[in-house]
Write a protein that holds these residues in place. Structure first.
Motif, mmCIF file in Angstrom:
data_model
loop_
_atom_site.group_PDB
_atom_site.id
_atom_site.type_symbol
_atom_site.label_atom_id
_atom_site.label_comp_id
_atom_site.label_asym_id
_atom_site.label_seq_id
_atom_site.Cartn_x
_atom_site.Cartn_y
_atom_site.Cartn_z
ATOM 1 N N TYR A 135 0.811 -1.218 0.000
ATOM 2 C CA TYR A 135 0.000 0.000 0.000
ATOM 3 C C TYR A 135 0.849 1.275 0.000
ATOM 4 O O TYR A 135 0.330 2.363 0.183
ATOM 5 C CB TYR A 135 -1.000 -0.026 1.166
ATOM 6 C CG TYR A 135 -2.043 -1.086 0.930
ATOM 7 C CD1 TYR A 135 -3.049 -0.892 -0.009
ATOM 8 C CD2 TYR A 135 -1.983 -2.307 1.588
ATOM 9 C CE1 TYR A 135 -3.984 -1.875 -0.272
ATOM 10 C CE2 TYR A 135 -2.916 -3.302 1.334
ATOM 11 C CZ TYR A 135 -3.912 -3.075 0.400
ATOM 12 O OH TYR A 135 -4.827 -4.059 0.139
ATOM 13 N N ARG A 136 2.131 1.111 -0.212
ATOM 14 C CA ARG A 136 3.076 2.222 -0.415
ATOM 15 C C ARG A 136 3.113 3.224 0.745
ATOM 16 O O ARG A 136 3.068 4.444 0.535
ATOM 17 C CB ARG A 136 2.775 2.932 -1.730
ATOM 18 C CG ARG A 136 3.035 2.042 -2.933
ATOM 19 C CD ARG A 136 2.821 2.801 -4.234
ATOM 20 N NE ARG A 136 3.283 2.033 -5.368
ATOM 21 C CZ ARG A 136 2.525 1.184 -6.056
ATOM 22 N NH1 ARG A 136 1.278 0.992 -5.729
ATOM 23 N NH2 ARG A 136 3.035 0.529 -7.085
ATOM 24 N N ILE A 137 3.211 2.691 1.946
ATOM 25 C CA ILE A 137 3.469 3.557 3.094
ATOM 26 C C ILE A 137 4.888 4.087 2.907
ATOM 27 O O ILE A 137 5.823 3.314 2.716
ATOM 28 C CB ILE A 137 3.338 2.790 4.431
ATOM 29 C CG1 ILE A 137 1.957 2.122 4.557
ATOM 30 C CG2 ILE A 137 3.635 3.707 5.611
ATOM 31 C CD1 ILE A 137 0.792 3.056 4.620
ATOM 32 N N LYS A 138 5.061 5.387 2.954
ATOM 33 C CA LYS A 138 6.330 5.995 2.545
ATOM 34 C C LYS A 138 7.462 5.826 3.550
ATOM 35 O O LYS A 138 8.579 5.512 3.191
ATOM 36 C CB LYS A 138 6.106 7.476 2.251
ATOM 37 C CG LYS A 138 5.253 7.700 1.016
ATOM 38 C CD LYS A 138 5.008 9.176 0.764
ATOM 39 C CE LYS A 138 4.048 9.337 -0.390
ATOM 40 N NZ LYS A 138 3.008 10.268 -0.129
ATOM 41 N N ASN A 139 7.202 6.084 4.804
ATOM 42 C CA ASN A 139 8.284 6.089 5.790
ATOM 43 C C ASN A 139 7.829 5.311 7.023
ATOM 44 O O ASN A 139 7.014 5.799 7.802
ATOM 45 C CB ASN A 139 8.631 7.538 6.154
ATOM 46 C CG ASN A 139 9.830 7.639 7.058
ATOM 47 O OD1 ASN A 139 10.488 6.654 7.366
ATOM 48 N ND2 ASN A 139 10.107 8.843 7.513
ATOM 49 N N PHE A 140 8.343 4.101 7.162
ATOM 50 C CA PHE A 140 7.936 3.288 8.311
ATOM 51 C C PHE A 140 9.098 2.443 8.805
ATOM 52 O O PHE A 140 10.076 2.209 8.104
ATOM 53 C CB PHE A 140 6.744 2.399 7.962
ATOM 54 C CG PHE A 140 7.062 1.249 7.042
ATOM 55 C CD1 PHE A 140 7.427 0.012 7.557
ATOM 56 C CD2 PHE A 140 6.997 1.398 5.667
ATOM 57 C CE1 PHE A 140 7.718 -1.050 6.718
ATOM 58 C CE2 PHE A 140 7.287 0.345 4.817
ATOM 59 C CZ PHE A 140 7.652 -0.888 5.345
ATOM 60 N N SER A 141 8.939 2.031 10.023
ATOM 61 C CA SER A 141 9.873 1.099 10.637
ATOM 62 C C SER A 141 9.054 0.066 11.399
ATOM 63 O O SER A 141 7.846 0.252 11.621
ATOM 64 C CB SER A 141 10.814 1.853 11.584
ATOM 65 O OG SER A 141 11.840 0.996 12.017
ATOM 66 N N LEU A 142 9.697 -1.010 11.782
ATOM 67 C CA LEU A 142 9.032 -2.099 12.504
ATOM 68 C C LEU A 142 9.724 -2.310 13.841
ATOM 69 O O LEU A 142 10.955 -2.306 13.908
ATOM 70 C CB LEU A 142 9.117 -3.397 11.699
ATOM 71 C CG LEU A 142 8.577 -3.347 10.272
ATOM 72 C CD1 LEU A 142 9.078 -4.528 9.473
ATOM 73 C CD2 LEU A 142 7.064 -3.306 10.282
ATOM 74 N N VAL A 143 8.926 -2.492 14.884
ATOM 75 C CA VAL A 143 9.482 -2.783 16.211
ATOM 76 C C VAL A 143 8.738 -3.988 16.768
ATOM 77 O O VAL A 143 7.510 -4.006 16.805
ATOM 78 C CB VAL A 143 9.338 -1.572 17.158
ATOM 79 C CG1 VAL A 143 9.736 -1.943 18.571
ATOM 80 C CG2 VAL A 143 10.181 -0.412 16.660
ATOM 81 N N SER A 144 9.509 -4.968 17.194
ATOM 82 C CA SER A 144 8.874 -6.173 17.739
ATOM 83 C C SER A 144 8.882 -6.149 19.257
ATOM 84 O O SER A 144 9.737 -5.558 19.897
ATOM 85 C CB SER A 144 9.576 -7.432 17.230
ATOM 86 O OG SER A 144 10.857 -7.543 17.799
ATOM 87 N N THR A 145 7.898 -6.816 19.790
ATOM 88 C CA THR A 145 7.796 -7.028 21.217
ATOM 89 C C THR A 145 7.344 -8.468 21.386
ATOM 90 O O THR A 145 6.160 -8.755 21.366
ATOM 91 C CB THR A 145 6.830 -6.036 21.878
ATOM 92 O OG1 THR A 145 6.616 -6.457 23.219
ATOM 93 C CG2 THR A 145 5.526 -5.915 21.154
#
Length: 173
Positions: A135-145
């Protein structure tokens, strides 16, 4: 192909290091208990989002899920001293794909929402990653818990379930 996707999904490991400040953390729903409290998985997600907020890594926290779940999430964050004006509720995020679609709409209509940290357990992040790109989210990061109480069998079953969910997301979402 199934084995390849399963192997990729099991071995998908985001770095968990944020190299910038993001506008908002996005917490995906994970159920509430009969007594109206966050499930253990949801509590870990909310705690991680609160940590990011207090460490000034995010300015806002978006909670996404069904109406009762988002209210529980909001109340939990308030107890953790997150300001009410910094909590955004997405009641249309009834599943992972809908949450990502709603984030994309928010990104398009409000220039403040220009960066996101998606917060979930590690086994869920591979699907979030694919959908965010789809869906072309421009600026993201992933954080796991990650869940601390997960047994190896449960971990295998969660990864297996996510593999099927990835196929569903790729084919039908």
């Amino acid at each position: 192909m199934f084995i390849c996707v399963f192997g990729w999904q099991v071995n998908f490991k985001p770095e968990n290091k944020l190299d910038q400040t993001y506008y908002s953390a996005v917490v995906f729903g994970a159920g509430i208990t009969k007594s109206g409290k966050p499930s253990l998985a949801l509590m870990y997600r909310l705690d991680k989002a609160t940590e990011l907020y207090k460490d000034l890594k995010v300015k806002k926290i978006i909670v996404s899920g069904k109406i009762p779940e988002t209210i529980v999430m909001r109340n939990y964050l308030l107890l953790k001293l997150v300001k009410l004006e910094d909590i955004i509720i997405d009641i249309k995020g009834i599943n992972t794909a809908n949450t990502i679609k709603n984030i994309k709409k928010l990104e398009e209509v409000d220039p403040n929402f220009d960066s996101f940290v998606f917060v979930s357990q590690r086994f869920h992040l591979a699907r979030i990653f694919l959908l965010a790109h789809k869906y072309r989210i421009k600026n993201f990061s992933l954080v796991s818990t990650d869940l601390k109480e997960v047994e190896k069998f449960d971990s295998f079953m969660m990864n297996l379930r996510e593999t099927f969910a990835i196929f569903k997301s790729l084919l039908f979402e």
